[in-house]
Design a protein around this motif. Structure first.
Motif, PDB file in Angstrom:
ATOM      1  N   GLY A 154       0.773  -1.241   0.000  1.00 56.15           N
ATOM      2  CA  GLY A 154       0.000   0.000   0.000  1.00 56.15           C
ATOM      3  C   GLY A 154       0.799   1.282   0.000  1.00 56.15           C
ATOM      4  O   GLY A 154       0.390   2.271   0.613  1.00 56.15           O
ATOM      5  N   ALA A 155       1.938   1.298  -0.698  1.00 59.97           N
ATOM      6  CA  ALA A 155       2.717   2.546  -0.771  1.00 59.97           C
ATOM      7  C   ALA A 155       2.146   3.442  -1.871  1.00 59.97           C
ATOM      8  O   ALA A 155       1.581   2.963  -2.853  1.00 59.97           O
ATOM      9  CB  ALA A 155       4.175   2.225  -1.092  1.00 59.97           C
ATOM     10  N   ARG A 156       2.287   4.749  -1.676  1.00 61.65           N
ATOM     11  CA  ARG A 156       1.937   5.694  -2.762  1.00 61.65           C
ATOM     12  C   ARG A 156       3.170   5.829  -3.649  1.00 61.65           C
ATOM     13  O   ARG A 156       4.142   6.478  -3.281  1.00 61.65           O
ATOM     14  CB  ARG A 156       1.536   7.044  -2.176  1.00 61.65           C
ATOM     15  N   ILE A 157       3.099   5.233  -4.819  1.00 65.37           N
ATOM     16  CA  ILE A 157       4.279   5.201  -5.688  1.00 65.37           C
ATOM     17  C   ILE A 157       4.513   6.588  -6.281  1.00 65.37           C
ATOM     18  O   ILE A 157       3.611   7.177  -6.876  1.00 65.37           O
ATOM     19  CB  ILE A 157       4.102   4.121  -6.772  1.00 65.37           C
ATOM     20  N   LEU A 158       5.689   7.121  -6.038  1.00 63.49           N
ATOM     21  CA  LEU A 158       6.038   8.503  -6.415  1.00 63.49           C
ATOM     22  C   LEU A 158       4.992   9.485  -5.890  1.00 63.49           C
ATOM     23  O   LEU A 158       4.706  10.509  -6.520  1.00 63.49           O
ATOM     24  CB  LEU A 158       6.196   8.663  -7.938  1.00 63.49           C
ATOM     25  N   LEU A 170       2.681   5.891   3.209  1.00 58.17           N
ATOM     26  CA  LEU A 170       4.080   6.228   2.893  1.00 58.17           C
ATOM     27  C   LEU A 170       4.260   6.401   1.387  1.00 58.17           C
ATOM     28  O   LEU A 170       3.562   5.776   0.585  1.00 58.17           O
ATOM     29  CB  LEU A 170       5.023   5.122   3.391  1.00 58.17           C
ATOM     30  N   ILE A 171       5.216   7.231   1.049  1.00 57.22           N
ATOM     31  CA  ILE A 171       5.564   7.443  -0.359  1.00 57.22           C
ATOM     32  C   ILE A 171       6.721   6.512  -0.706  1.00 57.22           C
ATOM     33  O   ILE A 171       7.684   6.407   0.064  1.00 57.22           O
ATOM     34  CB  ILE A 171       5.967   8.914  -0.590  1.00 57.22           C
ATOM     35  N   ALA A 172       6.599   5.823  -1.833  1.00 54.42           N
ATOM     36  CA  ALA A 172       7.723   5.003  -2.319  1.00 54.42           C
ATOM     37  C   ALA A 172       8.444   5.766  -3.421  1.00 54.42           C
ATOM     38  O   ALA A 172       7.822   6.234  -4.386  1.00 54.42           O
ATOM     39  CB  ALA A 172       7.220   3.663  -2.854  1.00 54.42           C
ATOM     40  N   LEU A 173       9.753   5.912  -3.236  1.00 60.08           N
ATOM     41  CA  LEU A 173      10.604   6.549  -4.251  1.00 60.08           C
ATOM     42  C   LEU A 173      11.720   5.576  -4.596  1.00 60.08           C
ATOM     43  O   LEU A 173      12.079   4.719  -3.773  1.00 60.08           O
ATOM     44  CB  LEU A 173      11.241   7.837  -3.693  1.00 60.08           C
ATOM     45  N   PRO A 174      12.308   5.699  -5.780  1.00 58.66           N
ATOM     46  CA  PRO A 174      13.505   4.905  -6.047  1.00 58.66           C
ATOM     47  C   PRO A 174      14.614   5.311  -5.087  1.00 58.66           C
ATOM     48  O   PRO A 174      14.687   6.484  -4.677  1.00 58.66           O
ATOM     49  CB  PRO A 174      13.863   5.263  -7.494  1.00 58.66           C
ATOM     50  N   GLY A 175      15.464   4.364  -4.706  1.00 60.11           N
ATOM     51  CA  GLY A 175      16.565   4.668  -3.795  1.00 60.11           C
ATOM     52  C   GLY A 175      17.305   5.917  -4.248  1.00 60.11           C
ATOM     53  O   GLY A 175      17.595   6.085  -5.431  1.00 60.11           O
ATOM     54  N   LEU A 176      17.600   6.803  -3.285  1.00 58.36           N
ATOM     55  CA  LEU A 176      18.228   8.082  -3.640  1.00 58.36           C
ATOM     56  C   LEU A 176      19.708   7.861  -3.973  1.00 58.36           C
ATOM     57  O   LEU A 176      20.339   6.921  -3.486  1.00 58.36           O
ATOM     58  CB  LEU A 176      18.087   9.079  -2.491  1.00 58.36           C
ATOM     59  N   VAL A 177      20.220   8.749  -4.793  1.00 56.37           N
ATOM     60  CA  VAL A 177      21.611   8.680  -5.246  1.00 56.37           C
ATOM     61  C   VAL A 177      22.263  10.031  -4.942  1.00 56.37           C
ATOM     62  O   VAL A 177      21.745  11.072  -5.359  1.00 56.37           O
ATOM     63  CB  VAL A 177      21.666   8.396  -6.768  1.00 56.37           C
ATOM     64  N   VAL A 181      12.978   3.560  -1.370  1.00 54.64           N
ATOM     65  CA  VAL A 181      12.881   4.235  -0.075  1.00 54.64           C
ATOM     66  C   VAL A 181      11.410   4.486   0.225  1.00 54.64           C
ATOM     67  O   VAL A 181      10.631   4.835  -0.673  1.00 54.64           O
ATOM     68  CB  VAL A 181      13.731   5.536  -0.032  1.00 54.64           C
ATOM     69  N   LEU A 182      11.035   4.248   1.481  1.00 57.33           N
ATOM     70  CA  LEU A 182       9.669   4.529   1.942  1.00 57.33           C
ATOM     71  C   LEU A 182       9.746   5.721   2.886  1.00 57.33           C
ATOM     72  O   LEU A 182      10.530   5.714   3.844  1.00 57.33           O
ATOM     73  CB  LEU A 182       9.072   3.314   2.658  1.00 57.33           C
ATOM     74  N   TYR A 183       8.929   6.717   2.607  1.00 59.57           N
ATOM     75  CA  TYR A 183       9.081   8.017   3.284  1.00 59.57           C
ATOM     76  C   TYR A 183       7.725   8.487   3.794  1.00 59.57           C
ATOM     77  O   TYR A 183       6.720   8.403   3.068  1.00 59.57           O
ATOM     78  CB  TYR A 183       9.631   9.005   2.253  1.00 59.57           C
ATOM     79  N   ASP A 184       7.710   8.961   5.018  1.00 54.43           N
ATOM     80  CA  ASP A 184       6.472   9.483   5.607  1.00 54.43           C
ATOM     81  C   ASP A 184       6.526  11.011   5.581  1.00 54.43           C
ATOM     82  O   ASP A 184       7.198  11.626   6.418  1.00 54.43           O
ATOM     83  CB  ASP A 184       6.345   8.981   7.051  1.00 54.43           C
ATOM     84  N   PRO A 185       5.813  11.647   4.637  1.00 56.78           N
ATOM     85  CA  PRO A 185       5.904  13.107   4.527  1.00 56.78           C
ATOM     86  C   PRO A 185       5.115  13.837   5.610  1.00 56.78           C
ATOM     87  O   PRO A 185       5.271  15.043   5.773  1.00 56.78           O
ATOM     88  CB  PRO A 185       5.293  13.383   3.139  1.00 56.78           C
ATOM     89  N   THR A 186       4.299  13.098   6.355  1.00 59.81           N
ATOM     90  CA  THR A 186       3.482  13.756   7.393  1.00 59.81           C
ATOM     91  C   THR A 186       4.208  13.795   8.736  1.00 59.81           C
ATOM     92  O   THR A 186       3.765  14.484   9.652  1.00 59.81           O
ATOM     93  CB  THR A 186       2.136  13.025   7.589  1.00 59.81           C
ATOM     94  N   VAL A 218      11.335   5.931   6.519  1.00 56.03           N
ATOM     95  CA  VAL A 218      10.875   4.792   7.314  1.00 56.03           C
ATOM     96  C   VAL A 218      11.662   3.532   6.939  1.00 56.03           C
ATOM     97  O   VAL A 218      12.032   2.742   7.805  1.00 56.03           O
ATOM     98  CB  VAL A 218       9.354   4.572   7.125  1.00 56.03           C
ATOM     99  N   ALA A 219      11.898   3.344   5.652  1.00 56.25           N
ATOM    100  CA  ALA A 219      12.622   2.142   5.226  1.00 56.25           C
ATOM    101  C   ALA A 219      13.412   2.424   3.956  1.00 56.25           C
ATOM    102  O   ALA A 219      13.011   3.244   3.130  1.00 56.25           O
ATOM    103  CB  ALA A 219      11.647   0.996   4.972  1.00 56.25           C
ATOM    104  N   THR A 220      14.553   1.747   3.861  1.00 55.89           N
ATOM    105  CA  THR A 220      15.368   1.812   2.641  1.00 55.89           C
ATOM    106  C   THR A 220      15.732   0.376   2.255  1.00 55.89           C
ATOM    107  O   THR A 220      16.107  -0.419   3.126  1.00 55.89           O
ATOM    108  CB  THR A 220      16.657   2.628   2.887  1.00 55.89           C
ATOM    109  N   PHE A 221      15.601   0.068   0.981  1.00 57.17           N
ATOM    110  CA  PHE A 221      15.964  -1.264   0.480  1.00 57.17           C
ATOM    111  C   PHE A 221      17.055  -1.099  -0.569  1.00 57.17           C
ATOM    112  O   PHE A 221      16.895  -0.338  -1.526  1.00 57.17           O
ATOM    113  CB  PHE A 221      14.756  -1.939  -0.186  1.00 57.17           C
TER     114      PHE A 221
END
Ligand SMILES: NC(=O)N[C@@H](CC(=O)O)C(=O)O
Length: 425
Positions: A7-11, A43-50, A375-380, A409-412
């Protein structure tokens, strides 16, 4: 072993589950199941940051940072790949040093480390380093920089730009005209006069960028401008791009948020290279990032032990840490202000830096068949920055006591969690 992110919000957009198997994204959809489940509701799902610009300090200054601690900080900040700057001791100007740094990153497994090779031997600005040997090494170096020092000799810069074309490399220039910045301590303007600190004029940065875009055009090579910080620099890069010159540029989170008024405190936590600029420059770099003139955000994570920062302004080292706060600062300055969408954040913090640095397995879209760097990120979320709460060996954050939005919240990294529930794994 499979993992499903539920249930992540992709981008930041559509809600979906992401199934990871064997380090790869194998399905994106609804009602997916796996051996392990990570709840990503809200949570927002983004590609791993570089990060194209990190100082890891190893070898040589392991009191300030190591490849292990720096990549742990990176993972906590949502990064899966960092480019390690060459100003170590010894300098990363040989195949041996870059291979050592690259190997340490692989051994620790918190983020892929792509070493940056020095342009000149010992960063001394006199002779070209063995760029070809570094490119051919196991580390496959593609980015070269004397960061911390400017390649100020125009002939050397020209040769470097010409040389790296053979292996699709790029010169990442630290644009600082040395004679114009001798003894410089802070942005030059009325405030430097008032505070009695030697000024660092915008033209010292802009003159080098102007020269280098013309050199890049002349020899048909690729130029990357490190941490640009002034309105004039943005205008020059905008002009160069409009002419079709192959130039890319970066801005740091601190130049997106902080300005030179902070120097009134004489607190060296705000001492950084390039210096914090005026409020107008801050607006200009935000505009440049929003309209694509500036391609990426890069942290310039520059760890220093407290004894090098807790001293009088003139004696203090330049630099601030930034890996663990970068995404929050970008949220605050660019997303919450409506200047960037999360999809654009994925471009400026993942796809674009990976492309510039030729990190081919990073910066990929969140799509089936791609490596599972997520990366899973909680913007709130909201958090007050506490300097001791860092994986970095150094605590020189300029945000102590500030409330910042958002939390990783999480990084893979290739499907392996490096951070879960905000904690290093
Ligand atoms: N950005 C910084 O303020 N410091 C950098 C190098 C540099 O001076 O650019 C560092 O290595 O500490």
């Amino acid at each position: 072993m499979s993992t499903v992110i539920k249930g992540a919000r992709i981008l930041g957009d559509e809600v979906a589950d992401i199934l990871i198997e064997g380090g790869v994204i194998t399905q994106i959809g609804t009602d997916l199941n796996g051996d392990e489940t990570v709840d990503a509701e809200g949570l927002i799902a983004l590609p791993g940051l570089v990060d194209l610009h990190t100082h890891l300090r190893e070898p040589g200054r392991e009191d300030a940072e190591t490849v292990l601690t720096g990549t742990q900080a990176a993972a906590r900040g949502g990064f899966t790949c960092v480019f390690a700057m060459a100003n170590t001791e010894p300098v990363a100007d040989t195949a041996g040093v870059v291979e050592q740094v690259w190997r340490l990153g692989r051994e620790h497994g918190y983020a892929d480390v792509q070493p940056i090779g020095a342009v000149t031997v010992g960063l001394a600005g006199e002779h070209l380093a063995e760029l070809g040997a570094m490119a051919d090494s196991a580390a496959q170096v593609r980015v070269f920089s004397d960061d911390g020092k400017c390649v100020s000799d125009a002939v050397l810069m020209r040769r470097a730009l010409e040389y790296v074309k053979a292996f699709d490399g790029v010169i990442a220039q630290h644009a600082q005209e040395p004679r114009l910045t001798e003894g410089a301590q802070m942005n030059e303007g009325p405030l430097s006069g008032e505070l009695g600190l030697t000024g660092w004029p915008a033209v010292a940065e802009e003159a080098i960028i102007a020269r280098d875009v013309l050199l890049a055009e002349h020899v048909g090579s690729r130029l990357h401008v490190c941490h640009l910080s002034t309105r004039g620099s943005v205008e020059i890069v905008r002009w160069a791009k409009s002419r079709g010159i192959d130039v890319t540029a970066e801005v740091t989170p601190h130049h997106l948020l902080l300005d030179d008024e902070l120097v009134r405190s004489y607190d060296p936590i705000y001492k950084v290279n390039p210096p914090l600029r005026s409020k107008d420059d801050v607006l200009a770099v935000r505009e440049g990032l929003a309209d694509g003139t500036i391609d990426i955000v890069a942290t310039d994570h520059a760890p220093h032990p407290m004894e090098d920062k807790e001293c009088e302004w003139q004696a203090a080292a330049f630099g601030m840490i930034g890996l663990e706060t970068a995404l929050s600062i970008v949220q605050q300055t660019m997303v919450d202000t409506g200047a960037l969408t999360w999809a654009r954040v994925a471009e400026v913090m993942s796809a674009n830096p990976a492309r510039i640095g030729r990190a081919t397995t990073h910066g990929r879209p969140l799509a089936v068949g791609e490596p599972a760097h997520v990366v899973l990120y909680d913007p709130t979320a909201k958090r007050t920055i506490e300097p001791a709460d860092t994986a970095s060996l150094s605590r020189n954050t300029p945000y102590a006591g500030r409330e910042l939005p958002g939390r990783v919240v999480a990084t893979f990294l290739a499907g392996k969690p490096t951070v879960l529930e905000g904690k290093l794994q």
